[in-house]
Every structure is written in structure tokens, then in C-alpha cells.
Design a protein around this motif. Structure first.
Motif, mmCIF file in Angstrom:
data_model
loop_
_atom_site.group_PDB
_atom_site.id
_atom_site.type_symbol
_atom_site.label_atom_id
_atom_site.label_comp_id
_atom_site.label_asym_id
_atom_site.label_seq_id
_atom_site.Cartn_x
_atom_site.Cartn_y
_atom_site.Cartn_z
ATOM 1 N N ARG A 308 62.726 44.065 88.611
ATOM 2 C CA ARG A 308 63.899 44.826 89.036
ATOM 3 C C ARG A 308 63.795 46.285 88.588
ATOM 4 N N LEU A 309 63.360 46.514 87.352
ATOM 5 C CA LEU A 309 63.201 47.875 86.861
ATOM 6 C C LEU A 309 62.083 48.585 87.604
ATOM 7 N N ARG A 310 61.030 47.868 87.932
ATOM 8 C CA ARG A 310 59.933 48.457 88.696
ATOM 9 C C ARG A 310 60.410 48.928 90.072
ATOM 10 N N ARG A 311 61.217 48.124 90.739
ATOM 11 C CA ARG A 311 61.737 48.517 92.046
ATOM 12 C C ARG A 311 62.614 49.757 91.924
ATOM 13 N N GLU A 314 60.292 52.751 91.590
ATOM 14 C CA GLU A 314 59.669 53.101 92.858
ATOM 15 C C GLU A 314 60.656 53.791 93.787
ATOM 16 N N HIS A 315 61.932 53.360 93.745
ATOM 17 C CA HIS A 315 62.943 53.996 94.588
ATOM 18 C C HIS A 315 63.215 55.421 94.116
ATOM 19 N N ARG A 316 63.159 55.649 92.808
ATOM 20 C CA ARG A 316 63.458 56.970 92.281
ATOM 21 C C ARG A 316 62.280 57.925 92.400
ATOM 22 N N ASP A 317 61.081 57.506 92.000
ATOM 23 C CA ASP A 317 59.936 58.413 91.924
ATOM 24 C C ASP A 317 59.139 58.477 93.226
ATOM 25 N N HIS A 332 51.231 53.140 87.949
ATOM 26 C CA HIS A 332 51.546 52.496 86.673
ATOM 27 C C HIS A 332 52.902 52.980 86.171
ATOM 28 N N ALA A 333 53.615 52.104 85.496
ATOM 29 C CA ALA A 333 54.864 52.502 84.835
ATOM 30 C C ALA A 333 54.511 53.022 83.442
ATOM 31 N N HIS A 334 54.763 54.292 83.207
ATOM 32 C CA HIS A 334 54.361 54.956 81.969
ATOM 33 C C HIS A 334 55.574 55.245 81.096
ATOM 34 N N LEU A 352 56.453 56.909 87.045
ATOM 35 C CA LEU A 352 55.301 56.316 87.709
ATOM 36 C C LEU A 352 54.146 57.305 87.722
ATOM 37 N N LEU A 353 52.958 56.826 87.360
ATOM 38 C CA LEU A 353 51.748 57.647 87.351
ATOM 39 C C LEU A 353 50.644 56.908 88.080
ATOM 40 N N CYS A 354 49.795 57.652 88.792
ATOM 41 C CA CYS A 354 48.600 57.047 89.377
ATOM 42 C C CYS A 354 47.606 56.738 88.251
ATOM 43 N N PRO A 355 46.677 55.801 88.461
ATOM 44 C CA PRO A 355 45.729 55.460 87.386
ATOM 45 C C PRO A 355 44.947 56.657 86.862
#
Length: 429
Positions: A308-311, A314-317, A332-334, A352-355
Motif C-alpha cells: 500500500r505504501l509502495r503504491r 508511485e502515485h506521488r513520485d 527502489h524505495a529509498h 523512489l530512485l532508479c537502481p
């Protein structure tokens, strides 16, 4: 039907407009030539990484505010500018366009600079691409013929099939596995490996097309055989988790000493500070806390970013939080304030950051400070990164070059499509 006087006026107007267009196009070509020189210096000294970019083309697209396709053309010409000095000289002098030199730099063989510099003076971009398409591909070097052993006087005894075996050797930070399988088991293994690689490539192509359509321009490398092997291990291992002791999955386990802090892989070597923070930042590792060498608990439940936090993230960033990146896949969630330093697993402390940029941050190449609603990203020199391009109102006059004449526009002659033949190698005599 227009009168002769009207047609004459139209012709005179066209002459004026064409003259101004030739002047501006020549200046634009010369400016593109100078841009190529700057990008070539950035590429040669690998300065793009210090600016927080993922590649030379990514840096050009970000700083120049252009599309990833145009930035790729400039990066390609810059990378091969020393191989094609006459073509790039024509670009700097305004005689050739960036698209013409870009087509040459993308496909032409080494040593063909003079050939295509002459061809580009008359051929359009389409004709250049067609001529380059007809150019012969380099022939592979002939393989040495295997030596034929003489037939034995008697029938050799059958060689027993090798027993399956796996050996491991470690050299510094790398571990090499050697697998020996009989023919039948090897065929099964190769079939499974090929199946997983085909699936990964299919997903990669789908993501590649999606990213090309949305203009992000972030293209991860095509999955390799090693990626397929790891996918095979994860699929076969996790598929039967219920049949194994404790139902454990393929989870990387690390032990973290709170007094140091020092972390080590389970039954493995110590981790560097960068690897420790990278592994314990996102939910890719099960961490056991220790004090004075004694485990005091596992922190997976307090560190893991829930679905749920991941979604919500993704909606915010939507994309990687580093300015100028725009990656949308595999983020990734940083933890902005690192989890092992007391940072909470909350929206205000997560981005959120790319690898690529996630690793760059934990290696000290870029710095990310928060909170998330006022995020500040700086490069290795402490300069704040911004998603805006460097474009501004010019303060210097345009370069003084001859007006651009362009290709002649005549019907293609046979010599335009004559493929380039590299000169023969010097003789031994």
C-alpha cells in the motif's frame, strides 16, 4: 491562375526567405558542431557521471532540453568525432548538418571518413542511410580448422558420462561457479535457461517500447544469460518454498552490529559501507540486529515498504526523484534518512530512485536530503541538481559561417550507392 507579375514577386520573396534560411541553417550547423566538441570532451573525460547523469546522451537530453533521440545522435557523433575529422569539420563549418554526420557516425566503418565526407556534400540524409545500409559488413576472422587425429587401431573404450558437480572459487569481490553436467542434464539446463532469457527479453522489449513511447529514454541493458540464470534460480527455489524447512525463500540475510555499525552477509564476508546501506535501504534483504556479536532481533517488518505504501509512493513520485533522470521502471524505495540511522518508513522519508542513482547515492556520488516534499539532490561537488535545461538567451553573436547550401537534390547517381571498401592492409614486404 496567377499573373506573371505575381509569380515574379513570389519568386523574389522565396529568394529572400531561402537566403535567410541558408544563413540560419549554416549557423545552426556550426553551433551543433561546437556542441559536439563540448560533448566529446565530456565523454572523453567521463565528466557525465560527476554530474549525476546515467550516460552522455542522458546528460545532453537533460542539460540541453532536447529529446532522447536527438541527444543520442549528438552523443554518437561526439564519441566518434576523432574517427571522422572531415565530417565533423564540415559540421563545424556549417557545410553539413547534424543529421547527415549523425547517420555517418552511427553506421560507417572505420577509415571511411573521406569517402562519406565527399558523399555527404551531395547526398540527402535518406540517401546517406541507404548507402550506409549497402556497405559490406566486416567479415569474421576464419576459424582454424581442427586437427584430425589418426584413427586408433582398436575400438576405444566408451568414456563414462561425467558426474554432475558444482565447484566454487572466490577471488576478492567476485565468486565463480563451475557447473559440470552430463549431456542430457545439460540439455535440460540449457532449455530452461533459454526459456527464462526469452521471457526476460520479452519483458525488456515491452518496457523498451513503453519507455520509447512516453519519451523517458531510459533503456536498461538487455537481459543477459547471467540474468536468466538468476531468474531460473529464483523461480525454481521460490516455487516450492512450502516443501522446504521453515518455508524459507531466496532472501539475502545480513547481520548488522548496532555498535559499529558493521554488517556481514550470513555465513559470508563483511560488507562495505556502501553495500551495507544499499542492501538495508530497500526491502531486498533480511537484516538481523546484533550487539556485541549476539543477535537481538530482525528488523524486516519495520523496514519493509508495504504494498500500500509502495503504491502511494508511485502515485506521488511517478519517476526517479533525481532531476533529469525520468526512469519509470525498476524503481527502489529509498529512505532519505537511512533506516539504520533511525529514519522512519513513512512517506515523508521515502522517495523512489532508479537502481543506478540508488547505488550512486550510497557510493557518495550524489547526495539526497529531505524531507520528500522539499527534496535536495546534489552532485559530488555539492552543486544542486535541477531538472531545468541550461538554455538561456544568447549574449554572443552567432558564428560567422558560409550559408548552408545543403544537398544538391539531384537524382541519385550510381556512385552514391557504391559501398565503401576499406584500403588493403600493408604488405609484409
Amino acid at each position: 491562375m496567377s499573373s506573371p507579375a505575381t509569380s515574379l514577386a513570389h519568386c523574389e520573396r522565396l529568394e529572400v526567405l531561402f537566403g535567410e534560411l541558408a544563413e540560419l541553417t549554416g549557423q545552426r550547423n556550426a553551433i551543433d558542431g561546437r556542441v559536439v566538441e563540448i560533448v566529446a570532451e565530456i565523454d572523453r573525460d567521463e565528466l557525465w557521471a560527476a554530474a549525476g547523469a546515467r550516460s552522455v546522451a542522458g546528460l545532453v537530453a537533460w542539460k540541453a532540453g532536447m529529446s532522447p533521440a536527438n541527444a543520442e545522435v549528438i552523443a554518437t557523433v561526439a564519441h566518434r568525432s576523432e574517427e571522422f575529422p572531415r565530417c565533423t569539420e564540415g559540421l563545424r563549418e556549417g557545410r553539413l548538418s547534424l543529421d547527415q554526420v549523425g547517420a555517418i557516425a552511427k553506421r560507417a566503418a572505420d577509415g571511411s571518413d573521406e569517402h562519406y565526407a565527399e558523399l555527404a556534400a551531395s547526398a540527402t540524409v535518406t540517401q546517406l542511410r541507404f548507402a550506409l545500409k549497402l556497405a559490406p559488413k566486416p567479415k569474421p576472422e576464419p576459424r582454424p580448422e581442427p586437427e584430425v587425429e589418426p584413427e586408433p587401431d582398436h575400438t576405444p573404450e566408451p568414456v563414462p558420462a561425467p558426474e554432475p558437480s558444482i565447484s566454487k572459487s572466490t577471488d576478492g569481490e567476485c565468486t565463480t561457479w563451475r557447473i559440470t553436467l552430463p549431456a542430457l542434464e545439460a540439455a535440460k539446463f540449457e532449455a530452461a535457461l533459454a526459456s527464462h532469457q526469452d521471457a526476460l527479453i520479452t519483458d525488456w522489449k515491452r518496457d523498451h517500447d513503453t519507455e520509447a513511447a512516453d519519451g523517458s529514454g531510459q533503456r536498461p541493458p538487455m537481459p543477459s544469460t547471467a540474468d536468466a540464470f538468476l531468474a531460473l534460480v529464483e523461480a525454481s527455489w521460490d516455487a516450492e518454498a512450502s516443501r522446504r524447512p521453515h518455508g524459507q525463500h531466496t532472501t539475502v540475510v545480513a547481520h548488522l552490529d548496532l555498535d559499529k555499525p558493521v554488517a556481514a552477509l550470513h555465513l559470508g564476508p563483511l560488507l562495505s559501507d556502501a553495500d551495507r546501506r544499499y542492501l538495508t535501504c530497500d526491502a531486498t534483504c533480511e537484516v538481523w540486529f546484533e550487539r556485541h556479536g549476539q543477535p537481538i532481533g530482525a528488523g524486516r517488518t519495520t523496514r519493509t515498504v508495504s504494498r500500500r505504501l509502495r503504491r502511494a509512493l508511485e502515485h506521488r513520485d511517478r519517476t526517479c526523484a533525481v532531476p533529469g533522470c525520468g526512469a519509470t521502471r525498476g524503481l527502489h524505495a529509498h529512505h532519505i534518512r537511512h533506516w539504520e540511522d533511525g529514519g522512519p518508513t513513512e512517506m515523508s522519508n521515502l522517495v523512489l530512485l532508479c537502481p543506478y542513482h540508488h547505488r550512486a547515492h550510497h557510493r557518495g556520488l550524489i547526495t539526497i536530503t529531505g524531507p520528500a516534499d522539499s527534496l535536495v539532490v546534489t552532485d559530488g561537488a555539492g552543486r544542486a541538481l535541477s531538472s531545468a535545461s541550461l538554455a538561456r538567451t544568447p549574449t554572443t553573436p552567432p558564428p560567422a559561417v558560409a550559408p548552408y547550401k545543403g544537398p544538391t537534390g539531384e537524382r541519385a547517381d550510381w556512385w552514391w550507392y557504391e559501398p565503401f571498401q576499406p584500403p588493403p592492409p600493408p604488405s609484409a614486404n
